[in-house]
Design an enzyme around this catalytic site. Structure first.
Site, PDB file in Angstrom:
ATOM      1  N   SER A  69       0.854  -1.187   0.000  1.00 34.60           N
ATOM      2  CA  SER A  69       0.000   0.000   0.000  1.00 34.60           C
ATOM      3  C   SER A  69       0.889   1.235   0.000  1.00 34.60           C
ATOM      4  O   SER A  69       2.070   1.155   0.360  1.00 34.60           O
ATOM      5  CB  SER A  69      -0.846  -0.001   1.281  1.00 34.60           C
TER       6      SER A  69
ATOM      7  N   TYR B 275      -2.040  -1.142  10.264  1.00 34.41           N
ATOM      8  CA  TYR B 275      -2.113  -1.401   8.817  1.00 34.41           C
ATOM      9  C   TYR B 275      -0.820  -0.957   8.136  1.00 34.41           C
ATOM     10  O   TYR B 275      -0.257  -1.667   7.308  1.00 34.41           O
ATOM     11  CB  TYR B 275      -3.319  -0.642   8.246  1.00 34.41           C
TER      12      TYR B 275
HETATM   13  N1  LIG Z   1      -8.554   0.383  -1.756  1.00 31.48           N
HETATM   14  C1  LIG Z   1      -7.450   1.025  -1.480  1.00 31.48           C
HETATM   15  O1  LIG Z   1      -7.404   2.261  -1.492  1.00 31.48           O
HETATM   16  C2  LIG Z   1      -6.187   0.266  -1.153  1.00 31.48           C
HETATM   17  C3  LIG Z   1      -5.004   1.009  -1.076  1.00 31.48           C
HETATM   18  C4  LIG Z   1      -3.820   0.344  -0.795  1.00 31.48           C
HETATM   19  C5  LIG Z   1      -3.835  -1.032  -0.608  1.00 31.48           C
HETATM   20  N2  LIG Z   1      -5.015  -1.721  -0.672  1.00 31.48           N
HETATM   21  C6  LIG Z   1      -4.945  -3.165  -0.464  1.00 31.48           C
HETATM   22  O2  LIG Z   1      -5.501  -3.790  -1.580  1.00 31.48           O
HETATM   23  C7  LIG Z   1      -5.958  -5.094  -1.218  1.00 31.48           C
HETATM   24  C8  LIG Z   1      -7.358  -5.275  -1.765  1.00 31.48           C
HETATM   25  O3  LIG Z   1      -8.218  -4.370  -1.099  1.00 31.48           O
HETATM   26  P1  LIG Z   1      -9.475  -3.683  -1.781  1.00 31.48           P
HETATM   27  O4  LIG Z   1      -9.261  -2.243  -1.686  1.00 31.48           O
HETATM   28  O5  LIG Z   1      -9.777  -4.305  -3.091  1.00 31.48           O
HETATM   29  O6  LIG Z   1     -10.598  -3.984  -0.698  1.00 31.48           O
HETATM   30  P2  LIG Z   1     -11.650  -5.167  -0.545  1.00 31.48           P
HETATM   31  O7  LIG Z   1     -12.067  -5.087   0.881  1.00 31.48           O
HETATM   32  O8  LIG Z   1     -12.645  -5.095  -1.617  1.00 31.48           O
HETATM   33  O9  LIG Z   1     -10.771  -6.487  -0.809  1.00 31.48           O
HETATM   34  C9  LIG Z   1     -10.122  -7.200   0.185  1.00 31.48           C
HETATM   35  C10 LIG Z   1     -10.562  -8.638   0.068  1.00 31.48           C
HETATM   36  O10 LIG Z   1      -9.773  -9.447   0.953  1.00 31.48           O
HETATM   37  C11 LIG Z   1     -10.631 -10.434   1.504  1.00 31.48           C
HETATM   38  N3  LIG Z   1     -10.097 -10.958   2.754  1.00 31.48           N
HETATM   39  C12 LIG Z   1     -10.051 -10.350   3.957  1.00 31.48           C
HETATM   40  N4  LIG Z   1      -9.511 -11.171   4.873  1.00 31.48           N
HETATM   41  C13 LIG Z   1      -9.216 -12.328   4.221  1.00 31.48           C
HETATM   42  C14 LIG Z   1      -8.658 -13.561   4.631  1.00 31.48           C
HETATM   43  N5  LIG Z   1      -8.280 -13.774   5.901  1.00 31.48           N
HETATM   44  N6  LIG Z   1      -8.491 -14.545   3.693  1.00 31.48           N
HETATM   45  C15 LIG Z   1      -8.871 -14.334   2.415  1.00 31.48           C
HETATM   46  N7  LIG Z   1      -9.420 -13.188   1.974  1.00 31.48           N
HETATM   47  C16 LIG Z   1      -9.586 -12.198   2.869  1.00 31.48           C
HETATM   48  C17 LIG Z   1     -11.948  -9.684   1.721  1.00 31.48           C
HETATM   49  O11 LIG Z   1     -13.022 -10.589   1.875  1.00 31.48           O
HETATM   50  C18 LIG Z   1     -12.028  -8.823   0.478  1.00 31.48           C
HETATM   51  O12 LIG Z   1     -12.741  -9.445  -0.570  1.00 31.48           O
HETATM   52  C19 LIG Z   1      -5.838  -5.163   0.303  1.00 31.48           C
HETATM   53  O13 LIG Z   1      -4.667  -5.857   0.660  1.00 31.48           O
HETATM   54  C20 LIG Z   1      -5.727  -3.705   0.704  1.00 31.48           C
HETATM   55  O14 LIG Z   1      -5.064  -3.544   1.924  1.00 31.48           O
HETATM   56  C21 LIG Z   1      -6.178  -1.097  -0.940  1.00 31.48           C
END
Ligand SMILES: NC(=O)c1ccc[n+]([C@@H]2O[C@H](COP(=O)([O-])OP(=O)(O)OC[C@H]3O[C@@H](n4cnc5c(N)ncnc54)[C@H](O)[C@@H]3O)[C@@H](O)[C@H]2O)c1
Length: 265
Positions: free
Chosen positions: A144, A157
């Site tokens: 991230s 986080y």
């Molecule tokens: N959206 C943002 O702005 C952003 C920015 C930086 C990093 N991220 C990272 O991107 C990744 C995806 O996030 P997103 O934004 O698409 O959000 P999201 O919440 O849609 O996706 C995260 C997914 O991970 C799954 N998950 C959670 N715990 C789990 C587990 N123990 N085992 C398997 N699956 C699990 C959730 O069910 C969810 O579908 C994450 O790692 C998040 O930290 C997101």
């Protein structure tokens, strides 16, 4: 020919958001995709599979909790049994907890570490074991913007996402001579359920440092991941690819009123 034509791989956290967009793009670029998420998110995962099949691609859903070793191992076995290979893996599942460092509860801290750090490590562990014996592969981990710089209200986080970069760099060095590349991505603020579920104020605060001054889209992140997974990135390992609208290149929050366009320069 697609960018990952004929290859097969795993996407965790693929019931929505960045994971879904990337699974869809992998399939569009010619790969077979094992779509994974928690059992509680099966409906979303199966919808991702249906979207891939609707565009003529190949995908299956397998439920897994990345924080459990047996599940991480099962994902590798399922990918090989369904598609005959494991060429790439996108370790993307992650969770966020919001709160000042002095306010976060201990169980929230532990859960973040369990999913965001241990989950990535466990997935890599079994993927690497397979790739070492089968001629190599490519791993991409989701860090991230918070893996590169501090972010208010997200201490655990931020710590977890810094750790993902450490795991990535170390594995990149350890397995480079076995034809395995390991990279991470560092998205900025992206329009996914994780961000859209936050109050408007929090979304604005997260977006403020981004000079491109909008939320990124999941597909913009997917483009970077699929490129890193492809042979086009054959000399790229151990990096963290920022996909953040310029956020980490700026020391202060971006203020559009100071843009040359507004100052008449
Ligand atoms: N959206 C943002 O702005 C952003 C920015 C930086 C990093 N991220 C990272 O991107 C990744 C995806 O996030 P997103 O934004 O698409 O959000 P999201 O919440 O849609 O996706 C995260 C997914 O991970 C799954 N998950 C959670 N715990 C789990 C587990 N123990 N085992 C398997 N699956 C699990 C959730 O069910 C969810 O579908 C994450 O790692 C998040 O930290 C997101």
């Amino acid at each position: 020919m697609g960018l990952v034509q004929g290859k097969a791989g795993i996407v965790t956290g693929a019931a929505g958001g960045i994971g879904r967009a990337t699974a869809i793009l992998y399939a569009k670029e010619g790969a077979s995709v094992l779509v994974s998420d928690l059992e509680s998110c099966r409906a979303g995962g199966e919808e991702t599979v249906a979207l891939i099949k609707a565009q003529g691609g190949r995908a299956v859903f397998v439920a897994a909790d990345v924080a459990k070793a047996a599940d991480a191992q099962k994902l590798v076995e399922s990918c090989v049994s369904n598609f005959g290979a494991l060429n790439f893996a996108f370790n993307n599942a992650g969770i966020l907890a919001v709160g000042f460092t002095s306010e976060v509860e201990e169980d929230e801290f532990d859960r973040i570490m369990e999913v965001d750090v241990k989950g990535v490590w466990l997935c890599m562990k079994y993927q690497l074991r397979h790739m070492m014996k089968n001629g190599g592969g490519v791993i991409i981990n989701t860090s991230s913007e918070g893996g590169l710089v501090g972010t208010p209200l997200a201490g655990p986080y931020v710590a977890a996402k810094h750790a993902v970069i450490g795991l990535t760099k170390t594995a990149a060095g350890e397995y480079a001579n076995m034809n395995i590349r390991v990279n991470s991505i560092a998205p900025g603020t992206i329009a996914t359920p994780m961000v859209l579920s936050l109050p408007q104020e929090a979304q604005q605060m997260l977006m403020a440092p981004q000079p491109l001054h909008r939320l990124g889209t999941p597909d913009e992140v997917a483009q970077g991941v699929v490129w890193l997974s492809s042979d086009r990135a054959s000399f790229v390992t151990g990096i963290t690819l920022s996909i953040d609208g310029g956020a980490t290149s700026n020391a202060q929050s971006y203020d559009p009123s100071t843009s040359p366009s507004k100052l008449g320069v």
